[in-house]
Design an enzyme around this catalytic site. Structure first.
Site, PDB file in Angstrom:
ATOM      1  N   GLU A  41       8.799   8.545  74.493  1.00  0.00           N
ATOM      2  CA  GLU A  41       9.849   9.568  74.521  1.00  0.00           C
ATOM      3  C   GLU A  41       9.550  10.624  73.456  1.00  0.00           C
ATOM      4  O   GLU A  41       9.932  11.783  73.600  1.00  0.00           O
ATOM      5  CB  GLU A  41      11.235   8.924  74.297  1.00  0.00           C
ATOM      6  CG  GLU A  41      12.382   9.824  74.704  1.00  0.00           C
ATOM      7  CD  GLU A  41      13.715   9.090  74.786  1.00  0.00           C
ATOM      8  OE1 GLU A  41      14.111   8.661  75.872  1.00  0.00           O
ATOM      9  OE2 GLU A  41      14.371   8.960  73.731  1.00  0.00           O
ATOM     10  N   HIS A  90      -2.316 -15.021  79.449  1.00  0.00           N
ATOM     11  CA  HIS A  90      -2.320 -15.650  80.774  1.00  0.00           C
ATOM     12  C   HIS A  90      -1.786 -14.705  81.841  1.00  0.00           C
ATOM     13  O   HIS A  90      -1.494 -15.128  82.951  1.00  0.00           O
ATOM     14  CB  HIS A  90      -1.510 -16.947  80.720  1.00  0.00           C
ATOM     15  CG  HIS A  90      -1.990 -17.859  79.623  1.00  0.00           C
ATOM     16  ND1 HIS A  90      -3.096 -18.651  79.759  1.00  0.00           N
ATOM     17  CD2 HIS A  90      -1.546 -18.027  78.354  1.00  0.00           C
ATOM     18  CE1 HIS A  90      -3.300 -19.307  78.619  1.00  0.00           C
ATOM     19  NE2 HIS A  90      -2.380 -18.938  77.753  1.00  0.00           N
ATOM     20  N   LYS A 105      19.105  12.668  84.713  1.00  0.00           N
ATOM     21  CA  LYS A 105      20.521  12.411  84.428  1.00  0.00           C
ATOM     22  C   LYS A 105      21.399  13.388  85.213  1.00  0.00           C
ATOM     23  O   LYS A 105      22.382  13.014  85.837  1.00  0.00           O
ATOM     24  CB  LYS A 105      20.806  12.603  82.931  1.00  0.00           C
ATOM     25  CG  LYS A 105      20.299  11.496  82.032  1.00  0.00           C
ATOM     26  CD  LYS A 105      20.818  11.738  80.613  1.00  0.00           C
ATOM     27  CE  LYS A 105      20.126  10.875  79.595  1.00  0.00           C
ATOM     28  NZ  LYS A 105      20.488  11.194  78.213  1.00  0.00           N
TER      29      LYS A 105
HETATM   30  O1  F6P Z   1      17.386   8.475  77.521  1.00  0.00           O
HETATM   31  C1  F6P Z   1      17.527   9.518  76.645  1.00  0.00           C
HETATM   32  C2  F6P Z   1      18.361   9.182  75.450  1.00  0.00           C
HETATM   33  O2  F6P Z   1      18.920  10.366  74.998  1.00  0.00           O
HETATM   34  C3  F6P Z   1      17.564   8.501  74.322  1.00  0.00           C
HETATM   35  O3  F6P Z   1      16.869   9.395  73.553  1.00  0.00           O
HETATM   36  C4  F6P Z   1      18.643   7.800  73.607  1.00  0.00           C
HETATM   37  O4  F6P Z   1      18.148   6.801  72.748  1.00  0.00           O
HETATM   38  C5  F6P Z   1      19.462   7.262  74.740  1.00  0.00           C
HETATM   39  O5  F6P Z   1      19.415   8.271  75.737  1.00  0.00           O
HETATM   40  C6  F6P Z   1      20.891   6.927  74.397  1.00  0.00           C
HETATM   41  O6  F6P Z   1      21.593   8.051  73.960  1.00  0.00           O
HETATM   42  P1  F6P Z   1      22.998   7.911  73.274  1.00  0.00           P
HETATM   43  O7  F6P Z   1      22.808   7.136  72.003  1.00  0.00           O
HETATM   44  O8  F6P Z   1      23.479   9.303  73.027  1.00  0.00           O
HETATM   45  O9  F6P Z   1      23.910   7.169  74.202  1.00  0.00           O
END
Ligand code: F6P
Length: 547
Positions: free
Chosen positions: A353, A384, A512
């Site tokens: 990331e 394994h 998202k």
């Molecule tokens: O998946 C993206 C992300 O923003 C990550 O960087 C982060 O750790 C996770 O989602 C959770 O985000 P939040 O802590 O804002 O719920």
């Protein structure tokens, strides 16, 4: 061509790679009795042997020339100084302040942030110890027996990994559960055996808007009420760690149970912040501080040690070496410690990331590889499963082998066998097995000539496959802190070399957004036509299969 690949230091490394790539590490070891001493070092209780790499002294010199050419020391200084090195979000990156046990001022926009850091840490510690010693009870006066951490990504993987890694230091009076997946199987299965009267939920979310986490938190609250808890009982059973206090408040978590952190803490670097509240309950306030202390020691090492004796720098530059000059596309993390089973996944997020980027800090597409795929699994189990590919696959995968010499509560013989495997695998990867040796072995077994010739090529290992061995005396909180900080800083250095912003994650956002758009289409009156043919087809198939 980018500025990076135009650098004379980059070109020198390309030439040097061509010059030495045909040489075998076996021969280097035979020719140099001091190779192990030359390419190993200790820092903060961690020993790193990097002698089994495709490197010579000249390689390391040239890699550090490159590091200097991209101003790695300057960038390091800017991060520690609170400059907005997260350029796309105009934010400082100061997770190091959260573990600044020297308590020296850390200035941000003219203000020392340490009093705020210390204040939250003290509140977390008091809360954690109260839950542990039973001073904090559920609404009906019963002690908390189960803590359910609800979060995802950085708000889940870090606490989850550390609580498991430090199992020998975790209280036996409380069970710890981690719910991350929006698949209801995760929360349903977790809650099934629990009692609302003795359960504490810790909702971790930097933004407090992450869909997955919010849905799980709402389901937890609905379960709580359904089981007999009243709305006014929520105060005794829900806590939060967030940078969005207003949303936690809107959810109904009283401010006394909300532990704040700040936008200068990246999600995947947040276990040192209030996100570590579940860790603090597991280890106690003192144990959590021990974790911070180990990380702080590594921060000082990273900030002060010369590049050539700087462990995060060395790990980072070796990644660059294989990724950009040998064309390696992945890197394996293989802890020989069952308790470190969360380590590969944690750093999968950390590495990928952070540095999985195709645009450089100046907004230009990169013309070189960034972030190899980080993956792995605990040894000796993984021997394994995927080790065949590591030993005899068509390309090499650089790997880090990680182990503790001693393990609290382990059975001596088990630990010896584990460590023997930890030693043997890097040796086998490096040494390989020559045709001459295989032939001699098969002859000794009395194979006839035809059978021998048929089997021989299958039993040859080319070797020359690189690895690091990371070793420490025991996996205690300080060592765990130092180990995590080691890999964190390595991520930062790689990002500097690749000229990417390691602290944003725009690539996660599109999925998202689209998921939010898709959701109502499962139940809309008409089949959807709003997307491409495949996406429409899949949505409409789900609608059909649901009747
Ligand atoms: O998946 C993206 C992300 O923003 C990550 O960087 C982060 O750790 C996770 O989602 C959770 O985000 P939040 O802590 O804002 O719920």
């Amino acid at each position: 061509m980018s500025k990076l690949t135009e650098l004379p230091q980059w070109k020198a490394l390309t030439d040097h790679c061509h010059a030495i790539s045909g040489q075998h590490m076996r021969d280097w070891f035979a020719a140099d009795q001091d190779r192990f001493e030359t390419f190993s070092l200790s820092a903060c209780g961690i020993f790193l042997d990097y002698s089994k790499n495709r490197i010579t002294g000249e390689t390391m010199d040239r890699l550090f020339d490159l590091a200097r050419a991209v101003d790695v020391e300057d960038w390091r200084g800017r991060m520690f100084a609170g400059e907005p090195v997260n350029t796309t979000e105009h934010r400082a990156v100061l997770h190091v302040a959260l573990r600044n046990r020297a308590n020296t001022p850390v200035m941000l926009d003219g203000e020392d942030i340490m009093p705020g850091v210390n204040d939250v840490l003290a509140r977390m510690g008091t809360f954690a110890d109260a839950v542990r010693d039973g001073t904090w009870t559920g609404a009906t006066g019963k002690r908390i027996t189960d803590v359910v951490n609800i979060g995802v990504g950085g708000s889940d993987l870090g606490p989850n990994m550390v609580v498991e890694a430090l199992a020998p230091y975790v209280t036996n009076d409380i069970r710890f559960h981690f719910v991350s997946n929006v698949d209801s199987a995760h929360i349903t299965r977790t809650l099934a055996p629990l009692s609302w009267e003795t359960t504490l939920f810790v909702v971790c979310s930097k933004t407090f808007t992450t869909h997955d986490t919010m849905i799980n938190a709402q389901t937890a609250r609905a379960w709580f009420v359904d089981q007999g808890g009243r709305e006014q009982d929520i105060a005794a059973h829900f806590a939060a760690a967030t940078a969005n206090v207003a949303e936690a408040d809107a959810f109904g978590i009283p401010s006394a149970n909300v532990f704040e952190f700040w936008d200068w803490v990246g999600g995947r670097f947040s276990l040192w912040s209030a996100v570590g509240v579940t860790i603090a309950i597991a280890l106690g306030a003192d144990g959590f501080v021990r974790l911070l202390t180990g990380a702080h020691a590594m921060d000082r090492h990273f900030a002060e040690a010369p590049l050539e004796r700087n462990m995060p720098m060395i790990l980072a530059m070796l990644r660059v070496w294989y990724t950009n000059f040998f064309g390696a596309t992945s890197h394996a993390l293989i802890p020989y410690a069952q308790n470190l089973s969360g380590f590969p996944e944690y750093f999968q997020q950390g590495e990928m990331e952070s540095n999985g980027k195709q645009t450089d800090r100046d907004g230009h597409p990169v013309d070189y590889a960034t972030a190899p795929i980080t993956w792995g699994r605990v040894g000796a189990d993984s021997q394994h499963s995927f080790f065949q590919r590591l030993h005899q696959g068509t390309s090499f995968v650089p790997a880090d082998f990680i182990a503790a010499v001693q393990c609290e509560g382990s059975i001596a013989h088990h630990q010896d066998v584990l460590l023997a495997n930890f030693i043997a695998q890097p040796e086998a990867l490096m040494v390989g097995k020559t045709e001459a040796r295989v032939r001699a072995e098969l002859e000794q077994q009395g194979l006839d000539a035809d059978a021998l010739e048929a089997l021989l090529p299958h039993k040859v290992f080319l070797g020359n496959r690189p690895s690091n061995s990371v070793l420490f005396e025991r996996l205690d909180p300080e060592t765990m802190g130092a180990l995590i900080a080691l890999y964190e800083h390595s991520i930062f250095v790689q990002g500097v070399v690749w000229n990417v912003n390691s602290f944003d994650q725009w690539g996660v956002e599109l999925g998202k957004e689209l998921a939010k758009r898709v959701l109502p289409e499962f139940t809309s009156a008409e089949p959807t036509t709003k997307h491409d043919g495949s996406t429409n087809g899949l949505i409409n198939t789900i609608r059909k299969l649901r009747g």
